[in-house]
Design a protein around this motif. Structure first.
Motif, PDB file in Angstrom:
ATOM      1  N   PHE A   2      -5.147  -4.056  -3.275  1.00  0.00           N
ATOM      2  CA  PHE A   2      -3.868  -4.532  -3.778  1.00  0.00           C
ATOM      3  C   PHE A   2      -3.470  -5.764  -2.980  1.00  0.00           C
ATOM      4  O   PHE A   2      -3.644  -5.793  -1.759  1.00  0.00           O
ATOM      5  CB  PHE A   2      -2.766  -3.475  -3.618  1.00  0.00           C
ATOM      6  CG  PHE A   2      -2.829  -2.367  -4.632  1.00  0.00           C
ATOM      7  CD1 PHE A   2      -1.989  -2.367  -5.736  1.00  0.00           C
ATOM      8  CD2 PHE A   2      -3.719  -1.312  -4.467  1.00  0.00           C
ATOM      9  CE1 PHE A   2      -2.042  -1.339  -6.661  1.00  0.00           C
ATOM     10  CE2 PHE A   2      -3.768  -0.284  -5.393  1.00  0.00           C
ATOM     11  CZ  PHE A   2      -2.934  -0.303  -6.490  1.00  0.00           C
ATOM     12  N   ASP A   3      -2.934  -6.772  -3.659  1.00  0.00           N
ATOM     13  CA  ASP A   3      -2.406  -7.966  -2.994  1.00  0.00           C
ATOM     14  C   ASP A   3      -0.910  -8.076  -3.284  1.00  0.00           C
ATOM     15  O   ASP A   3      -0.495  -8.142  -4.454  1.00  0.00           O
ATOM     16  CB  ASP A   3      -3.110  -9.236  -3.495  1.00  0.00           C
ATOM     17  CG  ASP A   3      -4.524  -9.373  -2.973  1.00  0.00           C
ATOM     18  OD1 ASP A   3      -4.903  -8.609  -2.068  1.00  0.00           O
ATOM     19  OD2 ASP A   3      -5.248 -10.252  -3.467  1.00  0.00           O
ATOM     20  N   VAL A  37      -0.734  -7.937  -7.279  1.00  0.00           N
ATOM     21  CA  VAL A  37      -1.930  -8.122  -8.105  1.00  0.00           C
ATOM     22  C   VAL A  37      -2.928  -7.029  -7.726  1.00  0.00           C
ATOM     23  O   VAL A  37      -3.170  -6.776  -6.535  1.00  0.00           O
ATOM     24  CB  VAL A  37      -2.555  -9.515  -7.889  1.00  0.00           C
ATOM     25  CG1 VAL A  37      -3.791  -9.686  -8.767  1.00  0.00           C
ATOM     26  CG2 VAL A  37      -1.539 -10.615  -8.178  1.00  0.00           C
ATOM     27  N   SER A  38      -3.521  -6.400  -8.733  1.00  0.00           N
ATOM     28  CA  SER A  38      -4.481  -5.328  -8.473  1.00  0.00           C
ATOM     29  C   SER A  38      -5.450  -5.213  -9.634  1.00  0.00           C
ATOM     30  O   SER A  38      -5.224  -5.759 -10.715  1.00  0.00           O
ATOM     31  CB  SER A  38      -3.746  -3.994  -8.276  1.00  0.00           C
ATOM     32  OG  SER A  38      -3.009  -3.651  -9.442  1.00  0.00           O
ATOM     33  N   ILE A  93      -9.512  -9.819  -5.493  1.00  0.00           N
ATOM     34  CA  ILE A  93      -9.312  -8.373  -5.542  1.00  0.00           C
ATOM     35  C   ILE A  93     -10.660  -7.759  -5.233  1.00  0.00           C
ATOM     36  O   ILE A  93     -11.574  -7.760  -6.058  1.00  0.00           O
ATOM     37  CB  ILE A  93      -8.806  -7.923  -6.925  1.00  0.00           C
ATOM     38  CG1 ILE A  93      -7.394  -8.451  -7.173  1.00  0.00           C
ATOM     39  CG2 ILE A  93      -8.815  -6.400  -7.035  1.00  0.00           C
ATOM     40  CD1 ILE A  93      -6.355  -7.936  -6.178  1.00  0.00           C
ATOM     41  N   TYR A  94     -10.819  -7.304  -4.004  1.00  0.00           N
ATOM     42  CA  TYR A  94     -12.094  -6.755  -3.553  1.00  0.00           C
ATOM     43  C   TYR A  94     -11.859  -5.968  -2.269  1.00  0.00           C
ATOM     44  O   TYR A  94     -11.105  -6.431  -1.408  1.00  0.00           O
ATOM     45  CB  TYR A  94     -13.104  -7.881  -3.280  1.00  0.00           C
ATOM     46  CG  TYR A  94     -14.487  -7.351  -2.970  1.00  0.00           C
ATOM     47  CD1 TYR A  94     -15.406  -7.126  -3.987  1.00  0.00           C
ATOM     48  CD2 TYR A  94     -14.854  -7.042  -1.669  1.00  0.00           C
ATOM     49  CE1 TYR A  94     -16.653  -6.608  -3.702  1.00  0.00           C
ATOM     50  CE2 TYR A  94     -16.099  -6.522  -1.385  1.00  0.00           C
ATOM     51  CZ  TYR A  94     -16.996  -6.309  -2.403  1.00  0.00           C
ATOM     52  OH  TYR A  94     -18.229  -5.787  -2.127  1.00  0.00           O
ATOM     53  N   PRO A  95     -12.432  -4.814  -2.061  1.00  0.00           N
ATOM     54  CA  PRO A  95     -13.264  -4.070  -3.015  1.00  0.00           C
ATOM     55  C   PRO A  95     -12.396  -3.328  -4.021  1.00  0.00           C
ATOM     56  O   PRO A  95     -11.196  -3.585  -4.123  1.00  0.00           O
ATOM     57  CB  PRO A  95     -14.014  -3.105  -2.103  1.00  0.00           C
ATOM     58  CG  PRO A  95     -13.044  -2.834  -1.002  1.00  0.00           C
ATOM     59  CD  PRO A  95     -12.325  -4.138  -0.769  1.00  0.00           C
ATOM     60  N   SER A  96     -12.990  -2.380  -4.741  1.00  0.00           N
ATOM     61  CA  SER A  96     -12.245  -1.575  -5.693  1.00  0.00           C
ATOM     62  C   SER A  96     -11.072  -0.895  -4.997  1.00  0.00           C
ATOM     63  O   SER A  96     -11.209  -0.365  -3.893  1.00  0.00           O
ATOM     64  CB  SER A  96     -13.161  -0.514  -6.319  1.00  0.00           C
ATOM     65  OG  SER A  96     -12.442   0.311  -7.199  1.00  0.00           O
ATOM     66  N   THR A 133       1.930 -17.145 -12.932  1.00  0.00           N
ATOM     67  CA  THR A 133       0.769 -17.020 -13.811  1.00  0.00           C
ATOM     68  C   THR A 133      -0.440 -16.508 -13.036  1.00  0.00           C
ATOM     69  O   THR A 133      -0.779 -17.040 -11.968  1.00  0.00           O
ATOM     70  CB  THR A 133       0.428 -18.373 -14.453  1.00  0.00           C
ATOM     71  OG1 THR A 133       1.545 -18.834 -15.209  1.00  0.00           O
ATOM     72  CG2 THR A 133      -0.776 -18.242 -15.379  1.00  0.00           C
ATOM     73  N   LEU A 134      -1.090 -15.494 -13.575  1.00  0.00           N
ATOM     74  CA  LEU A 134      -2.325 -14.951 -13.006  1.00  0.00           C
ATOM     75  C   LEU A 134      -3.476 -15.262 -13.947  1.00  0.00           C
ATOM     76  O   LEU A 134      -3.403 -14.988 -15.146  1.00  0.00           O
ATOM     77  CB  LEU A 134      -2.208 -13.442 -12.822  1.00  0.00           C
ATOM     78  CG  LEU A 134      -3.496 -12.708 -12.404  1.00  0.00           C
ATOM     79  CD1 LEU A 134      -3.939 -13.129 -11.013  1.00  0.00           C
ATOM     80  CD2 LEU A 134      -3.297 -11.197 -12.481  1.00  0.00           C
ATOM     81  N   THR A 135      -4.551 -15.833 -13.398  1.00  0.00           N
ATOM     82  CA  THR A 135      -5.783 -16.081 -14.142  1.00  0.00           C
ATOM     83  C   THR A 135      -6.894 -15.243 -13.519  1.00  0.00           C
ATOM     84  O   THR A 135      -7.191 -15.377 -12.329  1.00  0.00           O
ATOM     85  CB  THR A 135      -6.169 -17.568 -14.116  1.00  0.00           C
ATOM     86  OG1 THR A 135      -5.095 -18.342 -14.665  1.00  0.00           O
ATOM     87  CG2 THR A 135      -7.423 -17.817 -14.933  1.00  0.00           C
TER      88      THR A 135
END
Length: 214
Positions: A101-102, A194-195, A95-98, A131-133
């Motif tokens: 969104f993925d 994911v964000s 997750i880059y930059p601020s 699962t997200l880590t």
């Protein structure tokens, strides 16, 4: 004038990032000019270093991981399908930059042809767990999925969300109902977003996304 009065006055440092150098202040009684190693500068990448020597590491707005662009439903990346009792894992996503969104599509396909493992003797039940880590120091991330799995459900991907703190993992699980019968193969699709959520909310350190079909 211009001579070094101290025989060993120490060193001096100049430049930023990968261009930074440290040299002696004097040699043979004469001052040494400190010149940054400008030739070491390269385009900024997401690696924790100040590659372009502007004083700030990882500040390129054009950085993208290997699965970008995937910042919307229209650009959702389809991940490797997962079969019965299998897990698939991705460890090079950022997750880059601020504000990044993925979006991902996940397909789960029965491939063991088992039956009678559901609530009744004539059906099958499944779990699809995602699962997200989040990497340490990244701030909190948010993982979202639609409430109902389906190939057309991406617009509803924000219906079921969890916040995942830096350095921790969280899991979202679908409980899916299958069918039995000659030639019957159950298959399912869902979407994941994911964000960043709070704190820093982005990082060049990759997050881990894994999914298990049981």
């Amino acid at each position: 004038p211009g001579a070094c009065l101290n025989i060993n006055p120490g060193t001096q440092t100049c430049g930023e990032g990968v261009c930074q150098v440290t040299v002696d202040q004097c040699a043979d009684g004469e001052p040494i000019l400190c010149v940054p190693d400008w030739g070491a500068a390269t385009a900024e990448t997401c690696n924790g270093l100040d590659d372009d020597c502007d004083g700030t590491p990882d500040n390129s707005p054009t950085f993208a991981d290997s699965l970008e662009p995937n910042g919307s439903c229209a650009e959702a990346t389809t991940l490797a399908p997962v079969g019965s009792d299998d897990t698939s894992t991705y460890t090079t996503l950022n997750i880059y930059p601020s504000g990044d969104f993925d979006y991902f599509r996940i397909d789960a396909v029965e491939d063991d042809l088992s039956c009678g493992c559901g609530e009744f003797s004539f059906d099958e039940d499944y779990d699809l767990s995602i699962t997200l880590t989040v990497p340490a120091g990244a701030g909190s991330y948010r993982m979202c999925v639609p409430t109902i799995a389906g190939a057309n459900q991406c617009p509803n991907v924000g219906q079921n969300c969890v916040t995942v703190a830096a350095g921790t993992s969280r899991t979202l699980t679908y409980q899916l109902d299958g069918a039995c019968g000659p030639g019957t193969t159950d298959s399912y699709s869902t979407f994941v977003r994911v964000s960043g959520f709070s704190g820093t909310g982005f990082s060049c350190t990759p997050y881990r996304l894994s999914y298990f079909f049981d």
